[in-house]
Design a protein around this motif. Structure first.
Motif, PDB file in Angstrom:
ATOM      1  N   HIS B 220     -34.856   5.508  -3.273  1.00  0.00           N
ATOM      2  CA  HIS B 220     -36.046   5.412  -2.430  1.00  0.00           C
ATOM      3  C   HIS B 220     -35.604   5.692  -0.992  1.00  0.00           C
ATOM      4  CE1 HIS B 220     -38.583   3.533  -5.455  1.00  0.00           C
ATOM      5  NE2 HIS B 220     -37.729   2.556  -5.641  1.00  0.00           N
ATOM      6  N   LEU B 222     -36.461   5.147   2.988  1.00  0.00           N
ATOM      7  CA  LEU B 222     -37.260   4.211   3.780  1.00  0.00           C
ATOM      8  C   LEU B 222     -36.652   4.082   5.170  1.00  0.00           C
ATOM      9  CD1 LEU B 222     -39.729   2.550   2.964  1.00  0.00           C
ATOM     10  CD2 LEU B 222     -38.198   0.665   2.453  1.00  0.00           C
ATOM     11  N   PRO B 223     -37.084   4.930   6.112  1.00  0.00           N
ATOM     12  CA  PRO B 223     -36.392   4.979   7.407  1.00  0.00           C
ATOM     13  C   PRO B 223     -36.875   3.928   8.390  1.00  0.00           C
ATOM     14  CG  PRO B 223     -37.988   6.756   7.252  1.00  0.00           C
ATOM     15  CD  PRO B 223     -38.126   5.931   6.000  1.00  0.00           C
ATOM     16  N   SER B 224     -36.674   2.655   8.088  1.00  0.00           N
ATOM     17  CA  SER B 224     -37.041   1.562   8.988  1.00  0.00           C
ATOM     18  C   SER B 224     -36.156   0.376   8.649  1.00  0.00           C
ATOM     19  CB  SER B 224     -38.520   1.201   8.787  1.00  0.00           C
ATOM     20  OG  SER B 224     -38.770  -0.136   9.181  1.00  0.00           O
ATOM     21  N   SER B 225     -35.432  -0.156   9.665  1.00  0.00           N
ATOM     22  CA  SER B 225     -34.510  -1.265   9.399  1.00  0.00           C
ATOM     23  C   SER B 225     -35.244  -2.487   8.867  1.00  0.00           C
ATOM     24  CB  SER B 225     -33.734  -1.629  10.662  1.00  0.00           C
ATOM     25  OG  SER B 225     -32.973  -0.532  11.104  1.00  0.00           O
ATOM     26  N   GLN B 226     -36.450  -2.781   9.425  1.00  0.00           N
ATOM     27  CA  GLN B 226     -37.211  -3.933   8.914  1.00  0.00           C
ATOM     28  C   GLN B 226     -37.674  -3.705   7.485  1.00  0.00           C
ATOM     29  OE1 GLN B 226     -38.685  -2.607  12.025  1.00  0.00           O
ATOM     30  NE2 GLN B 226     -39.714  -4.360  12.972  1.00  0.00           N
ATOM     31  N   ALA B 227     -38.270  -2.496   7.256  1.00  0.00           N
ATOM     32  CA  ALA B 227     -38.830  -2.197   5.936  1.00  0.00           C
ATOM     33  C   ALA B 227     -37.727  -2.239   4.882  1.00  0.00           C
ATOM     34  CB  ALA B 227     -39.523  -0.839   5.944  1.00  0.00           C
ATOM     35  N   THR B 230     -37.513  -5.809   3.899  1.00  0.00           N
ATOM     36  CA  THR B 230     -38.735  -6.136   3.138  1.00  0.00           C
ATOM     37  C   THR B 230     -38.664  -5.567   1.735  1.00  0.00           C
ATOM     38  OG1 THR B 230     -39.955  -5.955   5.204  1.00  0.00           O
ATOM     39  CG2 THR B 230     -41.259  -5.975   3.187  1.00  0.00           C
ATOM     40  N   ALA B 231     -38.208  -4.303   1.627  1.00  0.00           N
ATOM     41  CA  ALA B 231     -38.159  -3.618   0.337  1.00  0.00           C
ATOM     42  C   ALA B 231     -37.191  -4.324  -0.608  1.00  0.00           C
ATOM     43  CB  ALA B 231     -37.751  -2.165   0.534  1.00  0.00           C
ATOM     44  N   ALA B 234     -38.714  -7.519  -1.936  1.00  0.00           N
ATOM     45  CA  ALA B 234     -39.781  -7.317  -2.919  1.00  0.00           C
ATOM     46  C   ALA B 234     -39.258  -6.717  -4.215  1.00  0.00           C
ATOM     47  CB  ALA B 234     -40.866  -6.424  -2.322  1.00  0.00           C
ATOM     48  N   GLY B 235     -37.950  -6.461  -4.311  1.00  0.00           N
ATOM     49  CA  GLY B 235     -37.403  -5.937  -5.562  1.00  0.00           C
ATOM     50  C   GLY B 235     -37.605  -4.448  -5.750  1.00  0.00           C
ATOM     51  N   MET B 236     -37.783  -3.726  -4.630  1.00  0.00           N
ATOM     52  CA  MET B 236     -37.976  -2.267  -4.722  1.00  0.00           C
ATOM     53  C   MET B 236     -36.663  -1.575  -5.038  1.00  0.00           C
ATOM     54  SD  MET B 236     -39.659   0.072  -1.706  1.00  0.00           S
ATOM     55  CE  MET B 236     -39.623   1.870  -1.655  1.00  0.00           C
ATOM     56  N   LEU B 245     -28.782  -8.496   9.833  1.00  0.00           N
ATOM     57  CA  LEU B 245     -30.225  -8.434   9.612  1.00  0.00           C
ATOM     58  C   LEU B 245     -30.687  -9.303   8.448  1.00  0.00           C
ATOM     59  CD1 LEU B 245     -31.277  -4.686  10.117  1.00  0.00           C
ATOM     60  CD2 LEU B 245     -32.034  -6.676  11.425  1.00  0.00           C
TER      61      LEU B 245
END
Lengths: 298, 298
Positions: B220, B222-227, B230-231, B234-236, B245
């Motif tokens: 996957h 996902l170009p965001s350190s926060q996301a 989060t990902a 959530a088990g992504m 972090l």
């Protein structure tokens, strides 16, 4: 029909960034990749890949990649209906979308993540300004986008998500130092502002509404949602902050609005390729539900 | 000497993204901007600006912009010594730097912000992978960079900052679901991983070290350190997370290491243009101090 082994090779080169890595991913030789793409380019009559480090798609190449992504989603649906087609279980398919940075840093990431955790996809999330994510759809680089544009891109549906609320905020010390006589055009033309990047015009829009004219703002550029908050806390500048990201700081008083009760609301829309697939529909449902819970609804 | 009104016009077009906005910023007409740049291009003998939306510098144009930034820093120093030169106070000068996303999301932002709050600069922070920020220096697009490359770019000094520690982490439920029989090449080739973008090879490096060979990972993007955090929650997917972090998530057990005690340490360096200015030296001191407090020192 089109040559799907060549189209897969093209999609792999664009995804992986090089002919070598694409070859490894598809378990073929780099020269096989190279030959397939050359033949496809001859058939289409133009270059499809810009052979740089990393390799990128041309405009035409991007449209073909979007077509491949779409066909893969439809294939996956077929496999769901006819399990015999995929005896080893469903392969994950790429699902490219574009999202603005503040949405990804707040309400959108949990929605995308919980969707991805339960569906056989590989999310490819591109981040851009909300005024530009529609371009990604139009260029065929993604299948769906969170955007500030209500008007559907060709072949897309557009659905309202609600508005993201931004507040012009800074540290109390910054306000005392740079706006001792109030927030006016003269002080704004000297106090450093924060912008996310060159595309970010929220600060300019807020100032135009406040002062009824254009004011040339000194700007720090800081393309990170977290760093944006950190910078405001440290007194580096004022900027339009997503309210959701600074709720704690507002409550404790470490950040304050430059001018009380002057929010800027940015309506957002979910645009997605119309020829629906069940997987894309499921993502749309997650996105719409998360937006309804987090964004301002009229 | 060079024509600095033309060079300022060039720098403004690249910074603002259009001839119109550059004209507004410099209080001249767009045709004056256009004429100055054309003359400069004739003198240099090649294009300096790619006239797209937004306008971008060519390689040669970028070198000239870096030169302008450098001269401005030196002018500012002179004004510090000779206040009569700048009766209205020192104008803020642009200071372009490149930083990797995880540094900006953690230790680097407070350092940059507290420096910027106290110095007459306008920071222009570009974000890129730590393996690529040196390219920005080499191309003349920035005056300093946080990079994984120890070897100084031409005309630059390189100083060690310490190492950023990454952990291969995921939610406990993700580990149970995707690695019931342990973390091996076979399970890694099926379990979705998280990558920041196509340049991010930390996941592949960790796997190569663990399995002693290349494993093709489902990814996957996902170009965001926060996301990214989060990902994982959530088990992504699993991904190499900056330890700083996810300290809270590790402590509460909502994220766990895939394989205990297998950190990946990425040494970082601060490279900056050698012809020193006092302002750039002050930034270097803040960056080095913050890194010493946050990164792993040998």
């Amino acid at each position: 029909m089109l040559d799907y082994s060549a189209l897969s090779a093209l999609a792999a080169v664009v995804r992986e960034g090089s002919f070598e890595r694409a070859a490894r991913a598809l378990h073929v030789t780099p020269s096989a990749i190279s030959q397939r793409i050359r033949q496809l380019e001859e058939r289409v009559g133009c270059a499809l890949v810009i052979r740089e480090q990393p390799c990128r798609a041309t405009d035409t190449g991007r449209r073909l990649c979007q077509h491949v992504d779409h066909v893969r989603l439809l294939e996956q649906e077929l496999q769901g209906a006819l399990p015999a087609l995929a005896p080893q279980g469903m392969a994950r398919v790429p699902l490219p979308i574009a999202v603005n940075a503040d949405s990804l840093a707040t309400w959108a990431a949990p929605a995308i993540a919980s969707f991805a955790a339960e569906h056989p996809v590989l999310m490819e999330v591109a981040v851009d300004d909300q005024d530009y994510t529609t371009e990604w759809l139009r260029a065929g680089a993604v299948l769906a986008a969170v955007t500030s544009s209500a008007r559907p891109a060709p072949g897309c549906n557009s659905r309202p998500l609600g508005a993201m609320r931004y507040l012009a905020a800074a540290s109390p010390a910054f306000v005392r130092r740079h706006f001792p006589d109030g927030v006016r055009a003269a002080s704004l033309s000297r106090a450093p502002s924060l912008v996310f990047n060159a595309k970010d015009d929220l600060q300019a829009r807020w100032v135009r509404r406040l002062c009824h004219r254009h004011v040339e703002l000194p700007r720090h550029t800081l393309p990170s949602s977290q760093a944006f908050v950190t910078a405001a806390l440290a007194g580096m500048g004022w900027g339009m902050q997503a309210r959701e990201l600074i709720a704690a700081q507002l409550a404790e008083g470490s950040l304050v609005e430059l001018v009380p009760d002057t929010p800027l609301d940015v309506p957002l829309f979910w645009q997605h390729a119309r020829a629906a697939s069940a997987v894309l529909d499921a993502l749309s449902r997650e996105i719409l539900a998360a937006a309804a819970a987090s964004l301002l609804q009229r």
